[in-house]
Design an enzyme around this catalytic site. Structure first.
Site, PDB file in Angstrom:
ATOM      1  N   ASP A   1     -26.079  12.862  84.069  1.00 45.19           N
ATOM      2  CA  ASP A   1     -27.460  13.181  84.445  1.00 45.19           C
ATOM      3  C   ASP A   1     -28.338  13.127  83.189  1.00 45.19           C
ATOM      4  O   ASP A   1     -27.947  13.587  82.111  1.00 45.19           O
ATOM      5  CB  ASP A   1     -27.544  14.569  85.090  1.00 45.19           C
ATOM      6  CG  ASP A   1     -28.854  14.785  85.814  1.00 45.19           C
ATOM      7  OD1 ASP A   1     -28.848  14.853  87.055  1.00 45.19           O
ATOM      8  OD2 ASP A   1     -29.912  14.870  85.140  1.00 45.19           O
TER       9      ASP A   1
ATOM     10  N   HIS B   1     -26.560  11.776  96.460  1.00 43.67           N
ATOM     11  CA  HIS B   1     -25.810  11.984  95.221  1.00 43.67           C
ATOM     12  C   HIS B   1     -25.265  13.389  95.207  1.00 43.67           C
ATOM     13  O   HIS B   1     -25.890  14.320  95.741  1.00 43.67           O
ATOM     14  CB  HIS B   1     -26.699  11.738  93.997  1.00 43.67           C
ATOM     15  CG  HIS B   1     -27.991  12.473  94.013  1.00 43.67           C
ATOM     16  ND1 HIS B   1     -29.059  12.062  94.779  1.00 43.67           N
ATOM     17  CD2 HIS B   1     -28.400  13.600  93.383  1.00 43.67           C
ATOM     18  CE1 HIS B   1     -30.069  12.905  94.607  1.00 43.67           C
ATOM     19  NE2 HIS B   1     -29.685  13.859  93.773  1.00 43.67           N
TER      20      HIS B   1
ATOM     21  N   HIS C   1     -31.435   8.870  97.513  1.00 45.04           N
ATOM     22  CA  HIS C   1     -30.180   8.096  97.548  1.00 45.04           C
ATOM     23  C   HIS C   1     -29.113   9.170  97.379  1.00 45.04           C
ATOM     24  O   HIS C   1     -29.095   9.848  96.333  1.00 45.04           O
ATOM     25  CB  HIS C   1     -30.160   7.083  96.400  1.00 45.04           C
ATOM     26  CG  HIS C   1     -28.960   6.197  96.323  1.00 45.04           C
ATOM     27  ND1 HIS C   1     -29.026   4.821  96.149  1.00 45.04           N
ATOM     28  CD2 HIS C   1     -27.639   6.486  96.372  1.00 45.04           C
ATOM     29  CE1 HIS C   1     -27.805   4.315  96.100  1.00 45.04           C
ATOM     30  NE2 HIS C   1     -26.941   5.301  96.227  1.00 45.04           N
TER      31      HIS C   1
ATOM     32  N   HIS D   1     -24.222  16.330  92.569  1.00 48.68           N
ATOM     33  CA  HIS D   1     -24.247  16.826  91.197  1.00 48.68           C
ATOM     34  C   HIS D   1     -22.894  17.483  90.951  1.00 48.68           C
ATOM     35  O   HIS D   1     -22.459  18.316  91.759  1.00 48.68           O
ATOM     36  CB  HIS D   1     -25.317  17.901  91.019  1.00 48.68           C
ATOM     37  CG  HIS D   1     -26.721  17.441  91.268  1.00 48.68           C
ATOM     38  ND1 HIS D   1     -27.595  17.162  90.242  1.00 48.68           N
ATOM     39  CD2 HIS D   1     -27.411  17.224  92.412  1.00 48.68           C
ATOM     40  CE1 HIS D   1     -28.767  16.800  90.750  1.00 48.68           C
ATOM     41  NE2 HIS D   1     -28.681  16.834  92.069  1.00 48.68           N
TER      42      HIS D   1
ATOM     43  N   ASN E   1     -28.387  18.009  97.242  1.00 46.48           N
ATOM     44  CA  ASN E   1     -29.652  18.466  97.792  1.00 46.48           C
ATOM     45  C   ASN E   1     -30.054  17.522  98.917  1.00 46.48           C
ATOM     46  O   ASN E   1     -29.918  16.298  98.785  1.00 46.48           O
ATOM     47  CB  ASN E   1     -30.730  18.465  96.696  1.00 46.48           C
ATOM     48  CG  ASN E   1     -30.408  19.447  95.575  1.00 46.48           C
ATOM     49  OD1 ASN E   1     -29.893  20.532  95.831  1.00 46.48           O
ATOM     50  ND2 ASN E   1     -30.693  19.063  94.341  1.00 46.48           N
TER      51      ASN E   1
HETATM   52  P1  AMP Z   1     -32.110  15.674  93.021  1.00 49.73           P
HETATM   53  O1  AMP Z   1     -33.211  16.624  92.655  1.00 49.73           O
HETATM   54  O2  AMP Z   1     -30.950  16.345  93.700  1.00 49.73           O
HETATM   55  O3  AMP Z   1     -32.624  14.484  93.791  1.00 49.73           O
HETATM   56  O4  AMP Z   1     -31.500  15.173  91.652  1.00 49.73           O
HETATM   57  C1  AMP Z   1     -31.884  13.992  91.019  1.00 49.73           C
HETATM   58  C2  AMP Z   1     -31.205  14.008  89.680  1.00 49.73           C
HETATM   59  O5  AMP Z   1     -31.234  12.706  89.150  1.00 49.73           O
HETATM   60  C3  AMP Z   1     -31.853  14.937  88.647  1.00 49.73           C
HETATM   61  O6  AMP Z   1     -30.878  15.871  88.166  1.00 49.73           O
HETATM   62  C4  AMP Z   1     -32.302  13.977  87.541  1.00 49.73           C
HETATM   63  O7  AMP Z   1     -32.183  14.521  86.245  1.00 49.73           O
HETATM   64  C5  AMP Z   1     -31.370  12.801  87.751  1.00 49.73           C
HETATM   65  N1  AMP Z   1     -31.875  11.519  87.277  1.00 49.73           N
HETATM   66  C6  AMP Z   1     -33.058  10.950  87.562  1.00 49.73           C
HETATM   67  N2  AMP Z   1     -33.172   9.750  86.957  1.00 49.73           N
HETATM   68  C7  AMP Z   1     -32.016   9.564  86.264  1.00 49.73           C
HETATM   69  C8  AMP Z   1     -31.526   8.518  85.431  1.00 49.73           C
HETATM   70  N3  AMP Z   1     -32.235   7.418  85.175  1.00 49.73           N
HETATM   71  N4  AMP Z   1     -30.291   8.663  84.876  1.00 49.73           N
HETATM   72  C9  AMP Z   1     -29.576   9.774  85.116  1.00 49.73           C
HETATM   73  N5  AMP Z   1     -29.978  10.787  85.912  1.00 49.73           N
HETATM   74  C10 AMP Z   1     -31.187  10.691  86.466  1.00 49.73           C
END
Ligand code: AMP
Length: 108
Positions: A28, A95, A93, A97, A82
């Site tokens: 992340d 994911h 998309h 964590h 989330n």
């Molecule tokens: P969410 O709020 O569950 O949609 O989490 C999205 C996550 O994606 C956050 O923890 C961001 O820090 C992470 N994120 C966004 N862009 C990138 C990126 N280019 N590379 C790695 N992590 C990312």
């Protein structure tokens, strides 16, 4: 194309932890724990609401392999996905964590 699809295509760079034909795990960009991985299917699925049993089953095995690769499987970790607006989902998309590497505070 969504930001995670751009990561899958290579348009946006990532720090890969583990990858196979169908899934990708990467660091992340804004870590919330000493270890913070993002784990995604390579195909675009908007959220957990659109997941299928088959993909979830395959993803379960992949996530376990990520935990093994990171060396956190026995000490433990937290998995979060989330979902939607109220769930705080920022990237549409699906994911997971994976947070680890320290004693995490209780959130529920
Ligand atoms: P969410 O709020 O569950 O949609 O989490 C999205 C996550 O994606 C956050 O923890 C961001 O820090 C992470 N994120 C966004 N862009 C990138 C990126 N280019 N590379 C790695 N992590 C990312």
């Amino acid at each position: 194309m969504c930001i995670f699809c751009k990561i899958v295509s290579g348009e946006i760079p990532n720090k890969t932890i583990l990858e196979d034909e169908n899934f990708l795990a990467f660091e992340d960009i804004n870590p919330q724990a000493k270890i913070h991985a993002i784990i995604i299917p390579k195909i675009h699925i908007e959220s957990f609401n659109a997941m299928t049993e088959n993909i979830m089953a395959q993803m379960t095995t992949f996530i376990q392999e990520v935990a093994l690769t990171l060396g956190v499987k026995s000490d433990g970790y937290r998995l979060i996905t989330n979902v939607g607006k109220n769930g705080g989902q920022e990237v549409a998309h699906i994911h997971f964590h994976l947070l680890a590497g320290e004693q995490l505070g209780s959130i529920v």
